[in-house]
Design a protein around this motif. Structure first.
Motif, PDB file in Angstrom:
ATOM      1  N   GLN A 175      -9.053  -0.998  -2.534  1.00 13.31           N
ATOM      2  CA  GLN A 175     -10.478  -1.286  -2.387  1.00 13.31           C
ATOM      3  C   GLN A 175     -11.154  -1.345  -3.764  1.00 13.31           C
ATOM      4  OE1 GLN A 175     -13.327   1.752  -0.826  1.00 13.31           O
ATOM      5  NE2 GLN A 175     -13.628   0.313   0.879  1.00 13.31           N
ATOM      6  N   LEU A 206      -4.881   2.916  -0.276  1.00 17.49           N
ATOM      7  CA  LEU A 206      -5.919   2.070   0.300  1.00 17.49           C
ATOM      8  C   LEU A 206      -7.195   2.115  -0.532  1.00 17.49           C
ATOM      9  CD1 LEU A 206      -5.357   3.039   4.048  1.00 17.49           C
ATOM     10  CD2 LEU A 206      -5.059   0.734   3.083  1.00 17.49           C
ATOM     11  N   LEU A 208      -7.804  -2.892   7.592  1.00 18.64           N
ATOM     12  CA  LEU A 208      -7.882  -3.538   6.281  1.00 18.64           C
ATOM     13  C   LEU A 208      -9.122  -4.408   6.158  1.00 18.64           C
ATOM     14  CD1 LEU A 208      -4.353  -4.756   5.076  1.00 18.64           C
ATOM     15  CD2 LEU A 208      -5.603  -2.692   4.462  1.00 18.64           C
ATOM     16  N   ILE A 246       0.822  -1.202   0.000  1.00 16.50           N
ATOM     17  CA  ILE A 246       0.000   0.000   0.000  1.00 16.50           C
ATOM     18  C   ILE A 246       0.864   1.264   0.000  1.00 16.50           C
ATOM     19  CG2 ILE A 246      -1.679   1.357   1.310  1.00 16.50           C
ATOM     20  CD1 ILE A 246      -2.896  -1.082  -0.036  1.00 16.50           C
ATOM     21  N   VAL A 295     -12.751   4.590   3.549  1.00 19.97           N
ATOM     22  CA  VAL A 295     -11.304   4.487   3.707  1.00 19.97           C
ATOM     23  C   VAL A 295     -10.752   5.592   4.599  1.00 19.97           C
ATOM     24  CG1 VAL A 295      -9.086   4.573   2.517  1.00 19.97           C
ATOM     25  CG2 VAL A 295     -10.985   3.292   1.510  1.00 19.97           C
ATOM     26  N   ALA A 317      -8.971   4.915   8.178  1.00 21.74           N
ATOM     27  CA  ALA A 317      -7.542   5.197   8.315  1.00 21.74           C
ATOM     28  C   ALA A 317      -7.296   6.207   9.431  1.00 21.74           C
ATOM     29  CB  ALA A 317      -6.978   5.720   7.000  1.00 21.74           C
TER      30      ALA A 317
END
Length: 448
Positions: free
Chosen positions: A267, A263, A422, A238, A431, A435
Protein backbone atom coordinates in the motif's frame (compact mmCIF):
# COMPACT_ATOMS: atom_id res chain seq x y z
CA UNK A 1 7.35 9.88 -14.35
CA UNK A 2 5.18 8.60 -17.13
CA UNK A 3 1.52 8.58 -16.31
CA UNK A 4 0.68 4.94 -15.81
CA UNK A 5 -3.10 5.39 -15.72
CA UNK A 6 -3.25 6.77 -19.27
CA UNK A 7 -0.89 4.22 -20.70
CA UNK A 8 -2.51 1.30 -18.95
CA UNK A 9 -6.03 2.38 -19.82
CA UNK A 10 -5.13 2.76 -23.48
CA UNK A 11 -3.52 -0.65 -23.63
CA UNK A 12 -6.38 -2.35 -21.85
CA UNK A 13 -8.58 -1.77 -24.86
CA UNK A 14 -6.15 -3.81 -26.94
CA UNK A 15 -5.54 -6.62 -24.44
CA UNK A 16 -6.30 -10.27 -25.07
CA UNK A 17 -6.41 -12.07 -21.76
CA UNK A 18 -4.17 -15.09 -21.15
CA UNK A 19 -4.19 -15.57 -17.37
CA UNK A 20 -2.79 -18.45 -15.39
CA UNK A 21 -4.31 -20.50 -12.44
CA UNK A 22 -3.45 -22.23 -9.12
CA UNK A 23 -0.16 -23.59 -7.70
CA UNK A 24 1.52 -25.94 -5.21
CA UNK A 25 4.35 -27.71 -3.35
CA UNK A 26 6.40 -30.82 -4.05
CA UNK A 27 9.37 -31.49 -1.76
CA UNK A 28 12.63 -29.98 -2.94
CA UNK A 29 14.47 -33.25 -3.50
CA UNK A 30 11.75 -34.64 -5.74
CA UNK A 31 10.59 -31.56 -7.56
CA UNK A 32 13.41 -30.80 -10.00
CA UNK A 33 12.81 -32.13 -13.51
CA UNK A 34 14.59 -35.47 -13.97
CA UNK A 35 17.51 -35.71 -16.35
CA UNK A 36 18.27 -39.41 -16.48
CA UNK A 37 16.21 -40.62 -19.43
CA UNK A 38 15.00 -39.34 -22.74
CA UNK A 39 13.22 -42.51 -23.87
CA UNK A 40 9.73 -41.77 -25.16
CA UNK A 41 6.81 -42.91 -23.04
CA UNK A 42 4.32 -45.11 -24.83
CA UNK A 43 0.70 -44.10 -24.38
CA UNK A 44 -1.27 -46.87 -22.69
CA UNK A 45 -4.94 -46.19 -23.26
CA UNK A 46 -7.19 -46.48 -20.23
CA UNK A 47 -10.57 -48.14 -20.72
CA UNK A 48 -10.24 -49.39 -24.32
CA UNK A 49 -12.62 -48.72 -27.20
CA UNK A 50 -16.33 -48.28 -26.42
CA UNK A 51 -18.93 -50.76 -27.64
CA UNK A 52 -20.95 -47.92 -29.18
CA UNK A 53 -19.89 -44.64 -30.72
CA UNK A 54 -19.11 -41.99 -28.10
CA UNK A 55 -18.75 -38.25 -28.62
CA UNK A 56 -16.76 -36.17 -26.10
CA UNK A 57 -16.45 -32.42 -25.61
CA UNK A 58 -13.12 -31.08 -24.33
CA UNK A 59 -12.92 -27.60 -22.82
CA UNK A 60 -9.37 -26.31 -23.29
CA UNK A 61 -8.10 -22.99 -21.85
CA UNK A 62 -5.21 -21.50 -23.91
CA UNK A 63 -2.27 -23.28 -22.29
CA UNK A 64 -0.66 -25.38 -25.03
CA UNK A 65 1.97 -23.39 -26.93
CA UNK A 66 0.92 -22.88 -30.55
CA UNK A 67 3.02 -22.99 -33.72
CA UNK A 68 4.17 -19.61 -35.06
CA UNK A 69 1.18 -17.28 -35.34
CA UNK A 70 -1.50 -19.95 -34.97
CA UNK A 71 -4.44 -18.75 -32.85
CA UNK A 72 -5.26 -20.37 -29.51
CA UNK A 73 -6.81 -23.80 -29.97
CA UNK A 74 -5.04 -24.70 -33.21
CA UNK A 75 -2.73 -27.30 -31.66
CA UNK A 76 -5.60 -28.73 -29.60
CA UNK A 77 -7.63 -29.18 -32.80
CA UNK A 78 -4.75 -31.07 -34.39
CA UNK A 79 -4.60 -33.33 -31.34
CA UNK A 80 -8.26 -34.29 -31.46
CA UNK A 81 -8.06 -34.96 -35.18
CA UNK A 82 -5.14 -37.33 -34.58
CA UNK A 83 -6.88 -39.02 -31.67
CA UNK A 84 -10.15 -39.42 -33.55
CA UNK A 85 -8.36 -41.00 -36.50
CA UNK A 86 -6.63 -43.55 -34.26
CA UNK A 87 -9.57 -44.36 -31.98
CA UNK A 88 -12.63 -45.60 -33.92
CA UNK A 89 -15.75 -45.23 -31.86
CA UNK A 90 -14.60 -42.12 -30.00
CA UNK A 91 -15.04 -38.64 -31.44
CA UNK A 92 -13.61 -35.70 -29.50
CA UNK A 93 -14.57 -32.10 -30.16
CA UNK A 94 -12.58 -29.27 -28.61
CA UNK A 95 -13.79 -25.85 -27.48
CA UNK A 96 -11.29 -23.19 -26.39
CA UNK A 97 -12.41 -21.32 -23.28
CA UNK A 98 -11.01 -18.22 -21.61
CA UNK A 99 -9.38 -18.54 -18.19
CA UNK A 100 -10.97 -15.26 -17.12
CA UNK A 101 -14.55 -16.38 -17.70
CA UNK A 102 -14.02 -20.13 -17.32
CA UNK A 103 -15.11 -20.33 -13.69
CA UNK A 104 -18.53 -18.78 -14.32
CA UNK A 105 -18.99 -20.76 -17.54
CA UNK A 106 -18.21 -24.06 -15.84
CA UNK A 107 -20.34 -23.34 -12.78
CA UNK A 108 -23.33 -22.44 -14.95
CA UNK A 109 -22.83 -25.55 -17.10
CA UNK A 110 -22.60 -27.82 -14.06
CA UNK A 111 -25.80 -26.47 -12.60
CA UNK A 112 -27.63 -26.83 -15.91
CA UNK A 113 -26.25 -30.29 -16.65
CA UNK A 114 -24.38 -29.16 -19.77
CA UNK A 115 -20.76 -29.46 -18.63
CA UNK A 116 -18.14 -30.75 -21.05
CA UNK A 117 -16.79 -34.26 -20.63
CA UNK A 118 -13.12 -33.27 -20.27
CA UNK A 119 -11.55 -30.14 -18.82
CA UNK A 120 -7.92 -29.01 -18.88
CA UNK A 121 -7.20 -26.96 -15.75
CA UNK A 122 -5.26 -26.90 -12.47
CA UNK A 123 -6.02 -28.43 -9.04
CA UNK A 124 -7.54 -25.30 -7.50
CA UNK A 125 -10.78 -25.58 -9.44
CA UNK A 126 -10.71 -29.26 -10.37
CA UNK A 127 -10.47 -30.58 -6.82
CA UNK A 128 -13.27 -28.25 -5.75
CA UNK A 129 -15.52 -29.77 -8.43
CA UNK A 130 -14.50 -33.25 -7.31
CA UNK A 131 -15.28 -32.58 -3.66
CA UNK A 132 -18.70 -31.32 -4.74
CA UNK A 133 -19.45 -34.61 -6.48
CA UNK A 134 -19.26 -33.28 -10.05
CA UNK A 135 -16.36 -35.40 -11.35
CA UNK A 136 -15.55 -39.00 -12.18
CA UNK A 137 -13.04 -40.60 -9.82
CA UNK A 138 -9.77 -41.41 -11.61
CA UNK A 139 -8.29 -43.73 -8.97
CA UNK A 140 -7.93 -46.58 -11.48
CA UNK A 141 -5.57 -44.44 -13.57
CA UNK A 142 -3.17 -43.97 -10.65
CA UNK A 143 -1.62 -47.41 -10.77
CA UNK A 144 1.34 -48.34 -8.59
CA UNK A 145 3.51 -48.13 -11.71
CA UNK A 146 2.26 -44.62 -12.51
CA UNK A 147 2.71 -43.34 -8.94
CA UNK A 148 6.21 -44.78 -8.79
CA UNK A 149 7.06 -43.04 -12.09
CA UNK A 150 5.82 -39.70 -10.71
CA UNK A 151 7.84 -40.29 -7.54
CA UNK A 152 6.50 -37.24 -5.74
CA UNK A 153 3.90 -37.66 -3.02
CA UNK A 154 3.14 -33.94 -2.77
CA UNK A 155 2.40 -33.65 -6.47
CA UNK A 156 0.18 -36.73 -6.32
CA UNK A 157 -1.65 -35.27 -3.34
CA UNK A 158 -2.39 -32.13 -5.35
CA UNK A 159 -4.48 -34.32 -7.68
CA UNK A 160 -6.66 -35.58 -4.83
CA UNK A 161 -9.71 -34.39 -2.94
CA UNK A 162 -10.72 -36.21 0.24
CA UNK A 163 -8.43 -39.08 -0.76
CA UNK A 164 -9.88 -39.53 -4.27
CA UNK A 165 -7.94 -38.76 -7.44
CA UNK A 166 -9.85 -36.30 -9.64
CA UNK A 167 -7.07 -34.85 -11.83
CA UNK A 168 -4.68 -36.74 -14.12
CA UNK A 169 -1.50 -34.63 -14.41
CA UNK A 170 0.57 -33.90 -17.49
CA UNK A 171 3.16 -31.37 -16.31
CA UNK A 172 4.19 -28.98 -13.56
CA UNK A 173 6.17 -25.75 -13.30
CA UNK A 174 6.84 -22.91 -10.86
CA UNK A 175 5.17 -19.51 -10.79
CA UNK A 176 7.60 -16.60 -10.59
CA UNK A 177 8.04 -13.00 -11.75
CA UNK A 178 9.71 -11.31 -14.71
CA UNK A 179 11.39 -7.95 -15.27
CA UNK A 180 12.04 -5.92 -18.42
CA UNK A 181 15.80 -6.13 -18.97
CA UNK A 182 16.17 -2.81 -20.83
CA UNK A 183 14.11 -0.78 -18.36
CA UNK A 184 15.92 -2.19 -15.37
CA UNK A 185 19.33 -1.73 -17.01
CA UNK A 186 18.72 1.82 -18.24
CA UNK A 187 17.39 2.93 -14.86
CA UNK A 188 20.22 1.34 -12.89
CA UNK A 189 17.75 -0.87 -11.02
CA UNK A 190 19.47 -3.99 -12.38
CA UNK A 191 22.36 -3.50 -9.93
CA UNK A 192 20.02 -4.60 -7.14
CA UNK A 193 19.11 -7.86 -8.89
CA UNK A 194 20.92 -11.14 -8.29
CA UNK A 195 21.60 -12.74 -11.68
CA UNK A 196 23.75 -15.57 -10.34
CA UNK A 197 22.76 -19.10 -9.35
CA UNK A 198 19.09 -19.40 -8.45
CA UNK A 199 18.74 -15.58 -8.57
CA UNK A 200 17.24 -15.34 -5.06
CA UNK A 201 17.15 -11.73 -3.83
CA UNK A 202 15.79 -9.64 -0.99
CA UNK A 203 12.78 -7.38 -0.47
CA UNK A 204 15.19 -4.63 0.52
CA UNK A 205 16.93 -4.81 -2.85
CA UNK A 206 13.56 -4.89 -4.63
CA UNK A 207 12.54 -1.67 -2.89
CA UNK A 208 15.77 0.05 -3.94
CA UNK A 209 15.22 -1.13 -7.51
CA UNK A 210 11.63 0.08 -7.88
CA UNK A 211 12.59 3.47 -6.46
CA UNK A 212 15.15 3.82 -9.25
CA UNK A 213 12.65 2.70 -11.87
CA UNK A 214 10.19 5.34 -10.70
CA UNK A 215 12.85 8.03 -10.71
CA UNK A 216 13.74 7.08 -14.30
CA UNK A 217 10.10 7.42 -15.36
CA UNK A 218 9.30 3.76 -15.98
CA UNK A 219 5.85 2.41 -15.19
CA UNK A 220 5.80 -0.10 -12.35
CA UNK A 221 4.18 -3.49 -12.45
CA UNK A 222 0.64 -3.54 -11.10
CA UNK A 223 -0.77 -5.23 -8.01
CA UNK A 224 -3.65 -6.59 -10.07
CA UNK A 225 -6.88 -7.37 -8.22
CA UNK A 226 -9.67 -6.82 -10.74
CA UNK A 227 -10.54 -10.54 -10.63
CA UNK A 228 -9.22 -13.97 -9.75
CA UNK A 229 -7.13 -14.57 -12.87
CA UNK A 230 -3.49 -15.11 -11.93
CA UNK A 231 -4.09 -14.19 -8.29
CA UNK A 232 -1.45 -16.65 -7.10
CA UNK A 233 1.12 -14.10 -8.27
CA UNK A 234 -0.04 -11.38 -5.89
CA UNK A 235 -0.31 -13.83 -2.98
CA UNK A 236 3.22 -15.13 -3.53
CA UNK A 237 4.57 -11.59 -3.87
CA UNK A 238 3.00 -10.38 -0.63
CA UNK A 239 3.83 -13.56 1.31
CA UNK A 240 7.50 -13.50 0.36
CA UNK A 241 8.14 -9.86 1.30
CA UNK A 242 8.34 -10.66 5.02
CA UNK A 243 8.27 -14.46 4.99
CA UNK A 244 4.55 -14.79 5.63
CA UNK A 245 2.15 -17.51 4.52
CA UNK A 246 -1.31 -17.60 3.00
CA UNK A 247 -2.34 -20.76 4.87
CA UNK A 248 -0.96 -23.31 7.30
CA UNK A 249 -2.69 -26.37 5.85
CA UNK A 250 -5.62 -26.17 8.23
CA UNK A 251 -6.74 -22.56 7.99
CA UNK A 252 -6.00 -19.35 6.07
CA UNK A 253 -3.44 -17.08 7.73
CA UNK A 254 -2.96 -14.01 5.57
CA UNK A 255 -3.78 -11.75 8.52
CA UNK A 256 -0.59 -12.75 10.33
CA UNK A 257 1.87 -10.08 11.39
CA UNK A 258 4.19 -10.89 8.47
CA UNK A 259 1.38 -10.77 5.90
CA UNK A 260 -0.05 -7.51 7.25
CA UNK A 261 3.43 -6.04 7.09
CA UNK A 262 3.69 -7.08 3.44
CA UNK A 263 0.26 -5.72 2.55
CA UNK A 264 1.06 -2.45 4.33
CA UNK A 265 4.34 -2.13 2.43
CA UNK A 266 2.52 -2.72 -0.88
CA UNK A 267 0.00 0.00 0.00
CA UNK A 268 2.90 2.35 0.81
CA UNK A 269 4.55 1.65 -2.54
CA UNK A 270 1.30 2.28 -4.39
CA UNK A 271 0.94 5.65 -2.64
CA UNK A 272 4.49 6.54 -3.70
CA UNK A 273 3.90 5.46 -7.29
CA UNK A 274 6.48 2.69 -7.04
CA UNK A 275 3.85 -0.04 -7.48
CA UNK A 276 0.87 0.22 -9.82
CA UNK A 277 -2.69 0.25 -8.51
CA UNK A 278 -4.09 -2.75 -10.36
CA UNK A 279 -7.73 -2.52 -9.32
CA UNK A 280 -8.76 -2.45 -13.02
CA UNK A 281 -6.72 -5.48 -14.05
CA UNK A 282 -6.63 -9.24 -13.56
CA UNK A 283 -3.54 -11.36 -14.09
CA UNK A 284 -4.07 -11.80 -17.81
CA UNK A 285 -4.44 -8.08 -18.41
CA UNK A 286 -1.38 -7.44 -16.25
CA UNK A 287 0.60 -9.86 -18.42
CA UNK A 288 -0.46 -8.00 -21.55
CA UNK A 289 0.80 -4.72 -20.09
CA UNK A 290 4.22 -6.26 -19.49
CA UNK A 291 4.35 -8.03 -22.86
CA UNK A 292 3.59 -4.73 -24.62
CA UNK A 293 6.46 -3.00 -22.82
CA UNK A 294 4.13 -0.73 -20.85
CA UNK A 295 5.14 -1.93 -17.38
CA UNK A 296 8.59 -2.80 -16.10
CA UNK A 297 7.83 -6.04 -14.24
CA UNK A 298 5.18 -8.72 -13.92
CA UNK A 299 4.14 -10.84 -10.90
CA UNK A 300 1.98 -13.30 -12.86
CA UNK A 301 4.60 -15.17 -14.86
CA UNK A 302 5.33 -18.76 -15.73
CA UNK A 303 6.39 -21.05 -18.54
CA UNK A 304 3.07 -20.82 -20.36
CA UNK A 305 2.98 -17.01 -20.28
CA UNK A 306 6.59 -16.85 -21.43
CA UNK A 307 6.08 -19.32 -24.26
CA UNK A 308 2.80 -17.95 -25.58
CA UNK A 309 4.05 -14.36 -25.58
CA UNK A 310 7.62 -14.90 -26.84
CA UNK A 311 7.00 -13.66 -30.39
CA UNK A 312 5.00 -10.64 -29.25
CA UNK A 313 7.66 -9.63 -26.73
CA UNK A 314 10.36 -9.91 -29.38
CA UNK A 315 8.44 -7.64 -31.73
CA UNK A 316 7.87 -5.17 -28.89
CA UNK A 317 11.53 -5.15 -27.88
CA UNK A 318 10.82 -6.73 -24.50
CA UNK A 319 13.45 -9.10 -23.12
CA UNK A 320 12.18 -10.69 -19.91
CA UNK A 321 14.43 -11.81 -17.07
CA UNK A 322 12.94 -14.53 -14.87
CA UNK A 323 13.29 -14.07 -11.11
CA UNK A 324 11.93 -15.65 -7.94
CA UNK A 325 9.94 -13.28 -5.74
CA UNK A 326 12.01 -11.05 -3.43
CA UNK A 327 11.95 -12.16 0.20
CA UNK A 328 13.09 -10.79 3.52
CA UNK A 329 15.72 -13.48 4.10
CA UNK A 330 16.63 -14.12 0.45
CA UNK A 331 15.03 -17.58 0.61
CA UNK A 332 11.89 -17.32 -1.53
CA UNK A 333 8.98 -19.74 -1.36
CA UNK A 334 7.24 -20.27 -4.69
CA UNK A 335 3.85 -21.60 -5.66
CA UNK A 336 3.61 -23.94 -8.60
CA UNK A 337 1.26 -25.03 -11.33
CA UNK A 338 0.16 -28.58 -12.01
CA UNK A 339 -1.46 -28.98 -15.41
CA UNK A 340 -3.95 -31.79 -15.76
CA UNK A 341 -7.31 -33.12 -16.84
CA UNK A 342 -10.55 -34.07 -15.15
CA UNK A 343 -13.67 -35.88 -16.34
CA UNK A 344 -17.11 -34.50 -15.51
CA UNK A 345 -19.67 -37.02 -14.29
CA UNK A 346 -22.40 -36.65 -16.88
CA UNK A 347 -24.08 -39.92 -15.95
CA UNK A 348 -22.66 -41.89 -18.86
CA UNK A 349 -20.17 -44.62 -17.96
CA UNK A 350 -19.15 -45.20 -21.57
CA UNK A 351 -18.28 -41.53 -21.96
CA UNK A 352 -16.33 -41.57 -18.71
CA UNK A 353 -14.20 -44.53 -19.83
CA UNK A 354 -13.64 -42.99 -23.27
CA UNK A 355 -12.60 -39.72 -21.60
CA UNK A 356 -10.01 -41.59 -19.51
CA UNK A 357 -8.62 -43.10 -22.71
CA UNK A 358 -8.37 -39.65 -24.25
CA UNK A 359 -6.66 -37.90 -21.35
CA UNK A 360 -4.13 -40.68 -20.87
CA UNK A 361 -3.35 -40.53 -24.59
CA UNK A 362 -2.77 -36.77 -24.22
CA UNK A 363 -0.66 -36.88 -21.08
CA UNK A 364 1.68 -39.75 -21.96
CA UNK A 365 3.13 -37.82 -24.90
CA UNK A 366 6.38 -35.89 -24.60
CA UNK A 367 5.52 -33.24 -27.18
CA UNK A 368 2.29 -32.43 -25.37
CA UNK A 369 4.28 -31.95 -22.17
CA UNK A 370 6.67 -29.53 -23.84
CA UNK A 371 3.74 -27.71 -25.43
CA UNK A 372 2.67 -26.75 -21.90
CA UNK A 373 6.11 -25.19 -21.46
CA UNK A 374 6.42 -27.06 -18.18
CA UNK A 375 8.25 -30.07 -16.78
CA UNK A 376 7.03 -33.69 -17.06
CA UNK A 377 5.46 -35.30 -14.03
CA UNK A 378 6.77 -38.70 -15.16
CA UNK A 379 10.42 -39.25 -14.29
CA UNK A 380 10.77 -41.73 -17.15
CA UNK A 381 10.42 -38.87 -19.64
CA UNK A 382 13.72 -37.47 -18.43
CA UNK A 383 14.95 -33.99 -19.33
CA UNK A 384 12.85 -32.73 -22.24
CA UNK A 385 14.82 -29.47 -22.53
CA UNK A 386 18.50 -30.39 -22.96
CA UNK A 387 20.74 -27.36 -23.47
CA UNK A 388 17.98 -24.89 -22.49
CA UNK A 389 19.50 -22.40 -20.02
CA UNK A 390 16.14 -20.93 -19.04
CA UNK A 391 14.70 -24.34 -18.19
CA UNK A 392 17.87 -25.11 -16.24
CA UNK A 393 17.23 -21.95 -14.18
CA UNK A 394 13.60 -22.91 -13.63
CA UNK A 395 14.66 -26.32 -12.42
CA UNK A 396 16.39 -24.41 -9.60
CA UNK A 397 13.12 -22.58 -8.93
CA UNK A 398 11.37 -25.93 -8.41
CA UNK A 399 13.51 -26.38 -5.29
CA UNK A 400 11.77 -23.32 -3.79
CA UNK A 401 8.27 -24.84 -3.74
CA UNK A 402 6.29 -24.14 -0.58
CA UNK A 403 3.22 -25.67 1.11
CA UNK A 404 0.40 -26.49 -1.30
CA UNK A 405 -2.85 -24.88 -0.17
CA UNK A 406 -4.83 -24.75 -3.42
CA UNK A 407 -6.85 -27.87 -2.64
CA UNK A 408 -7.80 -26.80 0.89
CA UNK A 409 -11.51 -26.57 1.61
CA UNK A 410 -12.92 -23.17 0.76
CA UNK A 411 -10.12 -22.31 -1.68
CA UNK A 412 -12.50 -20.78 -4.24
CA UNK A 413 -14.10 -18.63 -1.55
CA UNK A 414 -10.69 -17.54 -0.27
CA UNK A 415 -9.69 -16.35 -3.74
CA UNK A 416 -12.72 -14.08 -3.89
CA UNK A 417 -11.95 -12.73 -0.42
CA UNK A 418 -8.32 -12.14 -1.38
CA UNK A 419 -8.88 -9.97 -4.44
CA UNK A 420 -11.74 -8.10 -2.76
CA UNK A 421 -9.39 -7.32 0.14
CA UNK A 422 -6.66 -6.12 -2.25
CA UNK A 423 -9.10 -3.82 -4.02
CA UNK A 424 -9.95 -2.12 -0.75
CA UNK A 425 -6.32 -1.93 0.39
CA UNK A 426 -5.20 -0.35 -2.88
CA UNK A 427 -7.99 2.17 -2.35
CA UNK A 428 -6.46 3.21 0.96
CA UNK A 429 -8.43 1.01 3.40
CA UNK A 430 -7.15 -0.08 6.81
CA UNK A 431 -4.90 -3.07 6.14
CA UNK A 432 -5.31 -4.85 9.46
CA UNK A 433 -9.08 -4.55 9.55
CA UNK A 434 -9.44 -5.70 5.96
CA UNK A 435 -7.06 -8.66 6.36
CA UNK A 436 -8.79 -9.82 9.55
CA UNK A 437 -12.21 -9.63 7.90
CA UNK A 438 -11.05 -11.47 4.77
CA UNK A 439 -9.41 -14.26 6.76
CA UNK A 440 -12.44 -14.64 9.00
CA UNK A 441 -14.67 -15.02 5.93
CA UNK A 442 -12.19 -17.36 4.22
CA UNK A 443 -12.00 -19.70 7.20
CA UNK A 444 -15.77 -19.60 7.68
CA UNK A 445 -16.08 -20.58 4.02
CA UNK A 446 -14.09 -23.79 4.61
CA UNK A 447 -17.18 -25.37 6.10
CA UNK A 448 -19.46 -24.31 3.24
Amino acid sequence: MKTIRKALALLLALCMVAALSACGSPSSENSAPPANSTAPVESKDQGGEPADDVELLWWAPPTFIQDADDPAGTYEQKLVEEFNASHPGITVKVETIDFTTASDKITTAIESGTAADVLFDAPGRIIEYGKNGKLVALDDMFTDEFKKDVGNDDLLTSCQGNGTYYMYPISASPFYMAINEKMWTDSGAIEHVNLEGNRAWTAEDFEKAIEKLAAAGYNPGVLFCGGQGGDQGTRAFIANLYDGSVADGEKYTFNSEAMIKGLTKAQEWINKGWLGNGVQYNGGQSIELFVAGTTSWEFCWGTSAAGNNAATMESNGVTPISLPFPSEDGKPVLEYLVNGFCVFDNGDEAKAEAAKTFIKWLCDNEENVTRTGAFPVLQSMGNLYPGDAEKELLSEFTKMYGPYYNTMDGFANMRAEWFDMLQKITGGGDVTELANAAVESSNAGMAG
